[in-house]
Design a protein around this motif. Structure first.
Motif, short mmCIF file in Angstrom:
data_model
loop_
_atom_site.label_atom_id
_atom_site.label_comp_id
_atom_site.label_asym_id
_atom_site.label_seq_id
_atom_site.Cartn_x
_atom_site.Cartn_y
_atom_site.Cartn_z
N TYR A 135 1.04 -1.43 0.10
CA TYR A 135 0.37 0.82 -0.13
C TYR A 135 1.39 1.58 -0.27
N VAL A 136 0.61 2.09 -1.17
CA VAL A 136 1.74 3.20 -1.30
C VAL A 136 0.45 4.21 -1.48
N VAL A 137 1.62 5.52 -0.38
CA VAL A 137 0.27 6.74 0.05
C VAL A 137 0.89 7.52 -0.73
N LYS A 138 -0.20 8.62 -1.82
CA LYS A 138 0.78 9.38 -2.65
C LYS A 138 1.17 10.84 -1.61
N PRO A 139 2.33 11.69 -2.04
CA PRO A 139 2.87 11.38 -3.05
C PRO A 139 4.14 10.53 -2.27
N GLU A 140 5.04 10.39 -3.39
CA GLU A 140 5.69 9.07 -3.15
C GLU A 140 7.37 8.94 -3.48
#
Length: 229
Positions: A99-104
């Motif tokens: 699970y990747v949260v923006k911004p990255e």
């Protein structure tokens, strides 16, 4: 690896596709949930990064469909601005591996994608692997059957090794094309069919010998393993 990216924000598509290509992977981009779902019906990917909020179908809905309908779903990563712990739990319980949260940052995105691909693949393959009577030597790029070396070209070896690593998993023609030939435009589509035909003959693939390559109509091929009775 072959990566699919679905997001309705063009700047995100541009960022992640740039990162993936620079890392040496193949990337296919989609701008809505319906288009990525249709692609999953006809193509094979190693990792799929999905935006949570997309027109047509949300990333979570695509993920739930894939988990229920695909024989061997790829590794899914949800990409979103949502940070609520309940959303994280919902995504992971639906089948996402990350699970990747923006911004990255670019480096974190690359690392997350490659880690997901490693987790989803078969255990790390050593120089030698055995599949029934077949011994694969990846350093020498050779295959033996009952201690007899089978004469294969480099591409035939790469294709055979890919099939053995993905036993019982349908592989689309596009996936084979990308992984073995690098997606080069000058390669004709019948090249895959010719190489599969040669592998069937050279490896003597049959139920009696434990493995067969089957044609998946309208999709690609699948190597099936027959268990000894």
């Amino acid at each position: 690896m072959r990566i699919a990216l679905a997001d309705d924000e063009q700047d995100i598509l541009d960022q992640v596709s740039f990162v993936v290509k620079n890392a040496g992977h193949d990337v296919n981009c989609f701008s809505d949930g319906i288009s990525i779902l249709n692609a999953l019906k006809r193509e094979t990917f190693d990792v799929v990064m999905l935006d949570w909020n997309m027109p047509g179908m949300t990333g979570l809905e695509v993920l739930e469909w894939a988990t229920e309908n695909l024989d061997a779903p790829p590794a899914f990563i949800l990409l979103t601005s949502r940070q609520d712990k309940g959303d994280v739990v919902s995504g992971l319980e639906a089948g996402a591996v990350d699970y990747v949260v923006k911004p990255e940052s670019d480096e974190v995105i690359r690392a997350r994608i490659e880690a997901a691909g490693r987790r989803a693949s078969s255990p790390e393959h050593k120089r030698h692997d055995w599949y029934g009577a077949y011994e694969i030597d990846r350093l020498e790029k050779s295959i033996k059957r009952e201690d007899e070396v089978i004469q294969l070209t480099a591409k035939e070896f790469d294709l055979a090794d890919l099939f053995f690593q993905n036993l019982d998993r349908p592989l689309s023609r596009g996936y084979l094309f990308s992984r073995v030939w690098g997606g080069h435009a000058e390669i004709e589509t019948r090249t895959i069919d010719m190489h599969v035909s040669r592998l069937r003959s050279k490896l003597k693939l049959s139920p009696e010998n434990g493995f067969v390559i089957r044609t998946v109509f309208g999709f690609g091929y699948r190597m099936d393993q027959y268990a000894e009775e």
